[in-house]
Design a protein around this motif. Structure first.
Motif, PDB file in Angstrom:
ATOM      1  N   CYS A   1      65.906   0.057  32.229  1.00 45.15           N
ATOM      2  CA  CYS A   1      66.718  -0.457  33.331  1.00 45.15           C
ATOM      3  C   CYS A   1      66.393  -1.922  33.627  1.00 45.15           C
ATOM      4  O   CYS A   1      67.296  -2.751  33.768  1.00 45.15           O
TER       5      CYS A   1
ATOM      6  N   ALA B   1      66.080  11.956  31.381  1.00 45.19           N
ATOM      7  CA  ALA B   1      67.484  11.690  31.045  1.00 45.19           C
ATOM      8  C   ALA B   1      68.344  11.600  32.309  1.00 45.19           C
ATOM      9  O   ALA B   1      69.236  10.749  32.412  1.00 45.19           O
ATOM     10  N   LEU B   2      68.062  12.476  33.283  1.00 43.71           N
ATOM     11  CA  LEU B   2      68.832  12.445  34.518  1.00 43.71           C
ATOM     12  C   LEU B   2      68.556  11.170  35.315  1.00 43.71           C
ATOM     13  O   LEU B   2      69.475  10.555  35.866  1.00 43.71           O
TER      14      LEU B   2
ATOM     15  N   ARG C   1      71.636   4.108  35.232  1.00 42.31           N
ATOM     16  CA  ARG C   1      72.736   3.479  34.496  1.00 42.31           C
ATOM     17  C   ARG C   1      73.995   3.414  35.351  1.00 42.31           C
ATOM     18  O   ARG C   1      74.704   2.405  35.363  1.00 42.31           O
ATOM     19  N   ASP C   2      74.256   4.481  36.118  1.00 38.06           N
ATOM     20  CA  ASP C   2      75.431   4.481  36.994  1.00 38.06           C
ATOM     21  C   ASP C   2      75.293   3.477  38.130  1.00 38.06           C
ATOM     22  O   ASP C   2      76.308   3.042  38.702  1.00 38.06           O
TER      23      ASP C   2
ATOM     24  N   GLU D   1      67.530   8.350  34.079  1.00 35.10           N
ATOM     25  CA  GLU D   1      68.144   7.247  33.336  1.00 35.10           C
ATOM     26  C   GLU D   1      69.647   7.179  33.590  1.00 35.10           C
ATOM     27  O   GLU D   1      70.220   6.087  33.729  1.00 35.10           O
ATOM     28  N   ARG D   2      70.290   8.326  33.684  1.00 36.43           N
ATOM     29  CA  ARG D   2      71.729   8.335  33.963  1.00 36.43           C
ATOM     30  C   ARG D   2      72.019   7.791  35.358  1.00 36.43           C
ATOM     31  O   ARG D   2      72.953   7.015  35.554  1.00 36.43           O
ATOM     32  N   GLU D   3      71.212   8.204  36.350  1.00 39.71           N
ATOM     33  CA  GLU D   3      71.405   7.697  37.710  1.00 39.71           C
ATOM     34  C   GLU D   3      71.236   6.183  37.748  1.00 39.71           C
ATOM     35  O   GLU D   3      72.006   5.480  38.419  1.00 39.71           O
TER      36      GLU D   3
ATOM     37  N   SER E   1      76.747   8.922  46.044  1.00 40.70           N
ATOM     38  CA  SER E   1      75.356   8.651  45.689  1.00 40.70           C
ATOM     39  C   SER E   1      74.867   7.483  46.531  1.00 40.70           C
ATOM     40  O   SER E   1      75.118   6.324  46.215  1.00 40.70           O
TER      41      SER E   1
END
Length: 836
Positions: free
Chosen positions: A154, A23-24, A30-31, A26-28, A4
């Motif tokens: 974030c 949601a996707l 968070r990672d 937010e996941r990116e 990524s």
């Protein structure tokens, strides 16, 4: 990190990828939280322990180990991060095969080339990481942004420890200033690294500015950071060899702009302006609290020592205004006045005007919005505390107000506050000079950018109570007399014989004239430029919009145009622009303003054929007609064609897709104006306005005006499209703007008409296909082959493959639409990258 990339993260964060689910995203985020929190400090310097771990780990051997260690040494990057960086480069940026890469790294020269490619990828990754952070800081509190909730979560995590986060940003900025370049670099590599350092400073300072837009800059930290920026010379003192960098002066100047804006924002002038009428509330200001006296004293000592560097003048003026608001109840304000006078003598408002005109702030981006908000507060506080005639050149004040009011939130704030405070005082003062000055139309043009504001602007001039003229010295004693005023009051002028204004102009338009009867009194006062003016009450039958229309007719009746009419031409140009913006923002006002917009046809007919036509005025008229044509396409085109302005078909052949090359087109007055005025001057405002008119109205189904549009499109394609790359341009950006306008017009026309049996799409496709590629589209792109290849690996191949003649006209349009779509996307992307 490897799979990524930061570039991919930036596309996800900004909504430019296929992943748009909250949601996707937010996941990116968070990672990637650690990277975002640490910024470019995420990339650590090399250390012996990491090198030993890499060598002893056994995962990297041979040429790969050698290459990774060379990458680490060249980039001054931690040895454990270098393999991940190299893997990310292979996945996201390498264009060749692994076999080709293995062959290249076997030789020292090949490894050097690969290391340079990885360095370019590394520089890009650092910038995209900062841009992700900056984008979220810009929109995390914007209620209209679709990803606001995701950004808020974030940013909340990133700023959980506020002091640690902002301290890290400041440390990263200082590192970008102080760190020396890696050793043993070639001249081109030194240039690349120097540019990278300057751009990183820009990105970090923009992120800091956006941070302080929402967070308080505490006094002790402000003292430290003000000293830091002063020590760095606000961008002038650099450890990297900026003399090698083309455009370094522009970047350094932008760094100075950002340093100034950060310090002005940190003083929180908006809070002072909001509580100016209630001095007791100023105690809540973070620098005016009783426990902040030490920091205030340190800042005062620091600012009093600052030199005459222009980027420091807004800070000096802001500090003077803050101190004045704090101490205005005291009698001793000599030090504050000296500081303010230093800023004014240093040209503070000239500097602010140039700052707002910078290309870095001109677009509607969060940084541009923050810049306009900061400087609007500075101007509003200065106007609220001091008379506008004591602040220097009024044209600078008007220009600054006009540039800041283009920001939508500031427009709404303006109407909420009214004309009795801040910039409203400047608008009120401009009203008192109407119509003898163009300042009011300039301010109202910025205020008319949305439907709500357009209604307010309309009402403001519709209910205009007074108008102004220069003192009529010749009529004193015959038609007017001076009335002696009481002490302390302004002298008055009294009408003793009825006076009429715009008599012939009113008959032309069928309006009521402006008539002042016996006994009407006007106030005599001194204008902005020292001239004596008289302000008369305006009859109820006449509005401010009528005065604008009468001014236009006065210009139409003036013959010939010369230097003595330049002021009137400028006023009429501003009036046309204002009316155009009003109609564009609120079409319901078109009927009320018809007596003004209809004069655009007369001005085009009257002035386009002159030996020295007023191109700026004509461009404004054509732009006005382009807006009117959005709802009255046929009427606008047919009336414009009757003025002799448009090119027209001079052959008797009926137009069809089989004989387009045989059709001859007469240039009309526009063609003469292009060749005799615009090309020699190197400026093309009328041509740009024509492209807007065509792009707005060349829609399928307008068969009534097809013949007029057809001749214009053929002329544009033959005489402008094929030749503009050879023309003289007064401004460096002028060529790019014209070429982009042409490309956008071709692209939009082909997309709209791709399925029509015979249409303007056929004309565009035929003209594109009838010329060799090197004479048509490729010069228009004016991009180096390397840029095209890096942006779209197949772009040039598509161009050469599709520049072939296709028999069926429907296929022509579809093929050319695909070609222009690719070309337009490539050029647009290139411009976005150049801007970033």
């Amino acid at each position: 990190m490897a799979a990524s990339s930061n570039r991919s993260l930036w596309r996800v964060v900004t909504g430019h990828s296929a992943l748009r689910d909250h949601a996707l995203i937010e996941r990116e985020l968070r990672d990637s939280l650690t990277r975002l929190r640490e910024g470019v400090a995420y990339y650590r310097p090399p250390c012996p322990a990491s090198e030993k771990k890499i060598r002893d780990g056994g995962k990297l051997k041979g040429n790969k180990l050698t290459l990774v260690l060379e990458i680490s040494s060249h980039l001054q990057l931690d040895q454990e991060q270098a393999p991940d960086l190299f893997e990310g480069f292979l996945i996201n940026a390498h264009l060749g095969t692994l076999g080709e890469l293995r062959e290249r790294v076997r030789s020292e020269g090949g490894r050097r080339e690969v290391v340079e490619e990885v360095a370019s990828y590394y520089h890009s990754e650092r910038l995209h990481l900062l841009r992700c952070l900056k984008h979220m800081l810009g929109f995390w509190q914007d209620p209209n942004h679709p990803f606001r909730d995701v950004y808020s979560v974030c940013i909340g995590e990133i700023t959980k420890d506020e002091k640690s986060f902002i301290k890290s940003l400041w440390s990263q900025y200082q590192a970008a200033v102080d760190n020396d370049l890696p050793s043993q670099l070639s001249v081109s590599e030194e240039t690349q690294w120097s540019v990278q350092r300057l751009v990183e400073q820009v990105e970090l300072l923009e992120a800091i500015l956006l941070y302080y837009k929402d967070f308080v800059h505490e006094g002790a930290e402000l003292v430290c950071h003000a000293q830091q920026l002063w020590k760095n010379g606000c961008g002038l003192r650099q450890s990297c060899p900026v003399s090698l960098v083309d455009g370094a002066e522009l970047l350094q100047r932008h760094i100075g702009h950002l340093c100034s804006l950060i310090l002005v924002e940190s003083l929180d002038l908006e809070s002072i302006l909001a509580h100016l009428e209630d001095p007791g509330c100023l105690e809540d200001h973070h620098l005016l609290k009783s426990d902040s006296s030490s920091e205030v004293e340190q800042l005062d000592n620091l600012f009093s020592k600052w030199g005459d560097q222009d980027c420091l003048t807004p800070v000096l003026l802001s500090w003077a205004l803050l101190q004045f608001a704090k101490q205005q109840s005291h009698t001793d304000l000599e030090d504050v006045r000296l500081l303010g006078n230093r800023a004014l003598s240093g040209g503070v408002f000239q500097y602010v005007r140039c700052l707002l005109g910078s290309p870095f702030f001109s677009r509607e981006r969060p940084v541009g919005g923050a810049c306009r908000s900061v400087l609007h507060a500075l101007l509003a506080l200065a106007l609220s505390q001091f008379s506008d005639d004591s602040l220097g050149d009024r044209q600078d004040l008007v220009a600054i107000a006009s540039l800041t009011l283009t920001h939508p939130p500031l427009r709404l704030q303006f109407w909420d506050q009214g004309l009795s405070v801040g910039v409203g005082l400047l608008v009120n003062s401009s009203l008192s000079h109407f119509p003898s000055s163009s300042s009011l139309t300039s301010l109202l043009l910025s205020l008319a950018g949305d439907q709500v504001s357009a209604g307010h602007v309309w009402q403001l001039l519709a209910s205009l109570p007074r108008f102004t003229e220069k003192l009529p010295h010749r009529e004193i004693g015959t038609q007017v007399k001076v009335v002696t005023a009481d002490e302390g009051e302004a002298p008055m002028l009294k009408v003793i014989k009825p006076r009429s204004f715009y008599t012939s102009e009113a008959r032309w338009l069928g309006l009521h004239g402006v008539v002042l009867g016996n006994g009407v009194c006007g106030e005599v006062w001194e204008g902005w430029e020292g001239e004596e003016l008289v302000s008369w009450p305006l009859p109820h039958s006449v509005s401010g919009w009528d005065l604008l229309a009468l001014e236009i007719v006065r210009l139409l009746q003036t013959c010939p145009l010369d230097s003595s009419t330049d002021v009137l031409v400028a006023r009429v140009t501003g009036s046309i622009r204002l009316v155009t913006q009003l109609v564009k923002s609120d079409w319901s006002l078109a009927a009320e303003l018809h007596h003004i917009t209809s004069q655009a046809f007369s001005m085009v007919q009257r002035f386009a054929a002159l030996p020295r036509p007023p191109t700026t005025l004509l461009a404004s008229c054509v732009s006005c007609l382009a807006v009117m044509a959005t709802n009255n396409t046929a009427e606008t085109w047919l009336t414009l064609g009757q003025t002799g302005f448009l090119p027209y078909l001079s052959s008797s052949l009926p137009p069809s897709h089989d004989n387009l090359e045989c059709l001859s087109v007469a240039p009309g007055n526009y063609g003469q104006l292009l060749k005799m005025a615009e090309c020699p001057e190197g400026g093309y405002p009328v041509t740009m306005a024509m492209l807007d008119l065509l792009a707005t109205t060349c829609l399928p189904g307008n068969s009534v005006v097809l013949r007029e549009q057809l001749a214009t499109v053929i002329y544009i394609m033959r005489e402008v499209f094929l030749s503009c790359h050879k023309w003289k341009f007064k401004l460096r950006s002028g060529r790019r703007q014209l070429e982009l306008g042409l490309l956008r017009f071709c692209h939009d026309t082909l997309q709209r008409h791709r399925d029509s049996p015979f249409s303007l799409g056929v004309v565009v496709a035929t003209q594109l296909l009838s010329c060799p590629g090197e004479q048509g589209l490729l010069p228009l792109l004016s991009l180096p082959v390397s840029t095209l290849n890096s942006l779209h690996s197949a772009a040039l191949g598509y161009v050469h493959t599709w520049f072939v003649s296709v028999d069926h006209h429907g296929h022509k349009i579809r093929w050319m639409a695909q070609l222009l779509s690719i070309s337009w996307n490539v050029v647009s992307k290139a411009n976005r990258i150049e801007f970033l």
